[in-house]
Every structure is written in C-alpha cells, then in structure tokens.
Design a protein around this motif. Structure first.
Motif, PDB file in Angstrom:
ATOM      1  N   GLN A   1      20.566 104.435  30.539  1.00 52.46           N
ATOM      2  CA  GLN A   1      19.836 103.454  29.953  1.00 52.46           C
ATOM      3  C   GLN A   1      18.771 103.236  31.038  1.00 52.46           C
ATOM      4  O   GLN A   1      19.615 102.689  33.101  1.00 52.46           O
ATOM      5  N   PRO A   2      17.566 102.777  31.309  1.00 56.72           N
ATOM      6  CA  PRO A   2      17.142 103.785  32.043  1.00 56.72           C
ATOM      7  C   PRO A   2      17.002 101.733  32.611  1.00 56.72           C
ATOM      8  O   PRO A   2      16.640 100.506  31.838  1.00 56.72           O
ATOM      9  N   ALA A   3      16.371 101.203  33.856  1.00 54.97           N
ATOM     10  CA  ALA A   3      16.140 100.463  35.055  1.00 54.97           C
ATOM     11  C   ALA A   3      14.401 100.645  34.425  1.00 54.97           C
ATOM     12  O   ALA A   3      13.675 101.107  34.466  1.00 54.97           O
ATOM     13  N   PRO A   4      14.522  99.270  34.152  1.00 57.27           N
ATOM     14  CA  PRO A   4      12.537  98.452  34.042  1.00 57.27           C
ATOM     15  C   PRO A   4      12.056  98.695  35.041  1.00 57.27           C
ATOM     16  O   PRO A   4      11.555  98.523  36.733  1.00 57.27           O
ATOM     17  N   VAL A   5      11.739 100.496  35.522  1.00 60.16           N
ATOM     18  CA  VAL A   5      10.632 100.710  36.698  1.00 60.16           C
ATOM     19  C   VAL A   5       9.162 100.512  36.295  1.00 60.16           C
ATOM     20  O   VAL A   5       8.023 101.218  37.086  1.00 60.16           O
ATOM     21  N   GLU A   6       8.677 100.102  34.673  1.00 62.96           N
ATOM     22  CA  GLU A   6       7.204 100.400  34.922  1.00 62.96           C
ATOM     23  C   GLU A   6       6.390  99.739  34.622  1.00 62.96           C
ATOM     24  O   GLU A   6       6.511  98.438  35.300  1.00 62.96           O
ATOM     25  N   GLY A   7       5.539 100.226  35.841  1.00 63.38           N
ATOM     26  CA  GLY A   7       4.239  99.536  35.781  1.00 63.38           C
ATOM     27  C   GLY A   7       4.516  99.175  37.728  1.00 63.38           C
ATOM     28  O   GLY A   7       3.635  98.982  39.051  1.00 63.38           O
ATOM     29  N   VAL A   8       5.020  99.994  38.448  1.00 62.44           N
ATOM     30  CA  VAL A   8       5.684 100.259  39.824  1.00 62.44           C
ATOM     31  C   VAL A   8       4.808 101.966  39.988  1.00 62.44           C
ATOM     32  O   VAL A   8       6.028 102.864  39.228  1.00 62.44           O
ATOM     33  N   ARG A   9       4.593 102.695  41.216  1.00 62.23           N
ATOM     34  CA  ARG A   9       4.467 104.016  41.596  1.00 62.23           C
ATOM     35  C   ARG A   9       4.730 103.211  43.443  1.00 62.23           C
ATOM     36  O   ARG A   9       4.493 102.839  43.357  1.00 62.23           O
ATOM     37  N   VAL A  10       5.660 105.084  44.032  1.00 61.01           N
ATOM     38  CA  VAL A  10       5.743 104.602  44.602  1.00 61.01           C
ATOM     39  C   VAL A  10       5.316 106.465  45.411  1.00 61.01           C
ATOM     40  O   VAL A  10       6.087 106.873  44.451  1.00 61.01           O
ATOM     41  N   ARG A  11       5.365 105.478  46.497  1.00 64.85           N
ATOM     42  CA  ARG A  11       4.707 107.287  47.282  1.00 64.85           C
ATOM     43  C   ARG A  11       5.327 107.113  48.694  1.00 64.85           C
ATOM     44  O   ARG A  11       6.392 106.463  48.759  1.00 64.85           O
ATOM     45  N   TRP A  12       6.202 108.141  49.135  1.00 61.62           N
ATOM     46  CA  TRP A  12       6.596 107.824  50.252  1.00 61.62           C
ATOM     47  C   TRP A  12       5.448 108.855  51.218  1.00 61.62           C
ATOM     48  O   TRP A  12       4.820 109.856  51.528  1.00 61.62           O
ATOM     49  N   THR A  13       5.463 108.367  52.608  1.00 60.64           N
ATOM     50  CA  THR A  13       5.178 108.753  54.032  1.00 60.64           C
ATOM     51  C   THR A  13       6.154 108.806  54.747  1.00 60.64           C
ATOM     52  O   THR A  13       6.751 108.155  54.864  1.00 60.64           O
ATOM     53  N   GLY A  14       7.230 110.082  55.114  1.00 63.25           N
ATOM     54  CA  GLY A  14       8.443 110.623  55.387  1.00 63.25           C
ATOM     55  C   GLY A  14       9.294 109.497  54.877  1.00 63.25           C
ATOM     56  O   GLY A  14       9.480 109.752  53.200  1.00 63.25           O
ATOM     57  N   SER A  15       9.677 108.524  55.399  1.00 65.24           N
ATOM     58  CA  SER A  15      10.859 107.724  55.032  1.00 65.24           C
ATOM     59  C   SER A  15      10.590 106.442  54.894  1.00 65.24           C
ATOM     60  O   SER A  15      11.511 105.583  54.088  1.00 65.24           O
ATOM     61  N   VAL A  16       9.488 105.843  54.109  1.00 67.25           N
ATOM     62  CA  VAL A  16       8.338 105.305  54.601  1.00 67.25           C
ATOM     63  C   VAL A  16       7.726 104.865  52.589  1.00 67.25           C
ATOM     64  O   VAL A  16       7.329 105.881  52.526  1.00 67.25           O
ATOM     65  N   ALA A  17       7.992 103.205  52.173  1.00 68.87           N
ATOM     66  CA  ALA A  17       6.997 103.646  50.455  1.00 68.87           C
ATOM     67  C   ALA A  17       6.465 103.147  51.256  1.00 68.87           C
ATOM     68  O   ALA A  17       5.744 102.251  51.912  1.00 68.87           O
ATOM     69  N   LEU A  18       5.707 103.463  50.353  1.00 59.99           N
ATOM     70  CA  LEU A  18       4.217 103.030  49.923  1.00 59.99           C
ATOM     71  C   LEU A  18       4.081 102.460  47.951  1.00 59.99           C
ATOM     72  O   LEU A  18       4.222 103.184  46.768  1.00 59.99           O
ATOM     73  N   LEU A  19       3.653 101.283  47.861  1.00 61.64           N
ATOM     74  CA  LEU A  19       3.891 100.297  46.634  1.00 61.64           C
ATOM     75  C   LEU A  19       2.738 100.307  45.963  1.00 61.64           C
ATOM     76  O   LEU A  19       1.804  99.680  46.529  1.00 61.64           O
ATOM     77  N   GLU A  20       2.585 101.044  44.742  1.00 61.76           N
ATOM     78  CA  GLU A  20       1.671 100.194  44.009  1.00 61.76           C
ATOM     79  C   GLU A  20       2.284  99.318  42.750  1.00 61.76           C
ATOM     80  O   GLU A  20       2.884 100.022  41.456  1.00 61.76           O
ATOM     81  N   VAL A  21       2.148  97.927  42.459  1.00 60.96           N
ATOM     82  CA  VAL A  21       2.561  97.329  41.398  1.00 60.96           C
ATOM     83  C   VAL A  21       1.317  96.783  40.404  1.00 60.96           C
ATOM     84  O   VAL A  21       1.066  96.044  40.664  1.00 60.96           O
ATOM     85  N   ASP A  22       1.427  97.002  38.979  1.00 60.80           N
ATOM     86  CA  ASP A  22       0.761  96.115  38.432  1.00 60.80           C
ATOM     87  C   ASP A  22       1.562  95.282  37.740  1.00 60.80           C
ATOM     88  O   ASP A  22       2.820  95.355  37.213  1.00 60.80           O
ATOM     89  N   VAL A  23       0.497  94.391  37.649  1.00 60.72           N
ATOM     90  CA  VAL A  23       0.741  92.812  37.460  1.00 60.72           C
ATOM     91  C   VAL A  23      -0.081  92.415  36.274  1.00 60.72           C
ATOM     92  O   VAL A  23      -1.415  92.603  35.770  1.00 60.72           O
ATOM     93  N   THR A  24       0.376  91.555  34.691  1.00 67.43           N
ATOM     94  CA  THR A  24      -0.031  90.711  34.306  1.00 67.43           C
ATOM     95  C   THR A  24       0.281  89.018  34.878  1.00 67.43           C
ATOM     96  O   THR A  24       1.315  89.066  35.368  1.00 67.43           O
ATOM     97  N   ILE A  25      -0.872  88.428  34.529  1.00 68.93           N
ATOM     98  CA  ILE A  25       0.043  87.346  35.293  1.00 68.93           C
ATOM     99  C   ILE A  25      -0.737  85.884  34.703  1.00 68.93           C
ATOM    100  O   ILE A  25      -2.222  86.660  33.619  1.00 68.93           O
ATOM    101  N   SER A  26      -0.259  84.359  35.015  1.00 69.03           N
ATOM    102  CA  SER A  26      -1.147  83.850  34.275  1.00 69.03           C
ATOM    103  C   SER A  26      -1.943  82.995  34.198  1.00 69.03           C
ATOM    104  O   SER A  26      -2.532  83.545  35.300  1.00 69.03           O
ATOM    105  N   GLY A  27      -3.248  82.914  33.417  1.00 68.97           N
ATOM    106  CA  GLY A  27      -4.665  82.213  33.554  1.00 68.97           C
ATOM    107  C   GLY A  27      -4.677  81.386  34.214  1.00 68.97           C
ATOM    108  O   GLY A  27      -5.536  80.348  34.200  1.00 68.97           O
ATOM    109  N   LEU A  28      -3.664  80.486  34.120  1.00 66.81           N
ATOM    110  CA  LEU A  28      -3.552  79.294  34.841  1.00 66.81           C
ATOM    111  C   LEU A  28      -3.485  79.277  36.488  1.00 66.81           C
ATOM    112  O   LEU A  28      -3.292  78.174  37.671  1.00 66.81           O
ATOM    113  N   ASP A  29      -3.081  80.460  36.858  1.00 61.39           N
ATOM    114  CA  ASP A  29      -3.070  80.530  38.570  1.00 61.39           C
ATOM    115  C   ASP A  29      -3.952  81.401  39.181  1.00 61.39           C
ATOM    116  O   ASP A  29      -5.030  82.547  38.436  1.00 61.39           O
TER     117      ASP A  29
END
Length: 115
Positions: free
Chosen positions: A50-78
């Motif tokens: 049963q996969p945990a939700p990870v869609e919309g996030v990409r993880v790259r590594w520089t050694g043991s440090v993470a670089l994250l890219e997050v795709d989001v949908t937001i409310s039009g009110l914000d």
C-alpha cells in the motif's frame, strides 16, 4: 556505530504530509511527476504494498542532504507566494524532525489554483 538510511520515498511521504498541513494546499503531481508516479504505484501494487502518498514531491540528494521539489494546488483565495513560502517553512521543519534528514532546499511550484 549504526547507520540509518532514509529512502527518498519516505522523505517524499513526509514532505507531502508537511505541505498539506498548510491551509488550502493539496500536493499534486505536475507533468513530470505523473509518469514516475504511475510506474512507482504499479510496482508497489505488483508487490502487494500500500503506497504512501508521494506524488507531487521529488527528492534529489547531494550526499546525505535532500533537495526537494513540491508541486501544489492552492486555493484561489490565497496569495500564491505566501502559500508557497508557508509550504517551504513547513517542509523544512517537518522533514528533519520526522526523518533526521537535512533539507538543503525546497522548491515549490504552484501547478493549479482551485476556485
């Protein structure tokens, strides 16, 4: 000495959780994330996992440090910039707290606005 290794999908799942703690935010894969998401889910279903939700996030590594890219949908009110900054703060705080992984950067892309 015991070494603990945290996988990219585990970091991504925590990042999804952290991003969606921000009001009006839903993590949603952009075009690049859709392809890898389909392949990953298919592999896990074949294995009976049963996969945990990870869609919309990409993880790259520089050694043991993470670089994250997050795709989001937001409310039009914000304001997009304010919401993206809040997502960055949340992910930067929660990922190290729950995984012990240092986060170098969090790039947030607003892929859609819901009205």
């Amino acid at each position: 000495m015991i070494e603990t290794v945290v996988s990219a999908p585990a970091v991504a799942a925590v990042a999804v959780h952290a991003a969606e703690r921000v009001a009006g935010v839903r993590v949603q894969p952009g075009l690049a994330g859709l392809v890898s998401s389909v392949v990953r889910v298919a592999r896990q279903q074949i294995k009976g996992l049963q996969p945990a939700p990870v869609e919309g996030v990409r993880v790259r590594w520089t050694g043991s440090v993470a670089l994250l890219e997050v795709d989001v949908t937001i409310s039009g009110l914000d304001q997009a910039a304010a919401v993206a900054a809040a997502v960055q703060r949340s992910v930067r705080a929660v990922v190290p707290e729950l995984t012990g992984v240092e986060v170098e950067s969090v790039v947030v892309t607003v892929v859609d606005v819901e009205w």
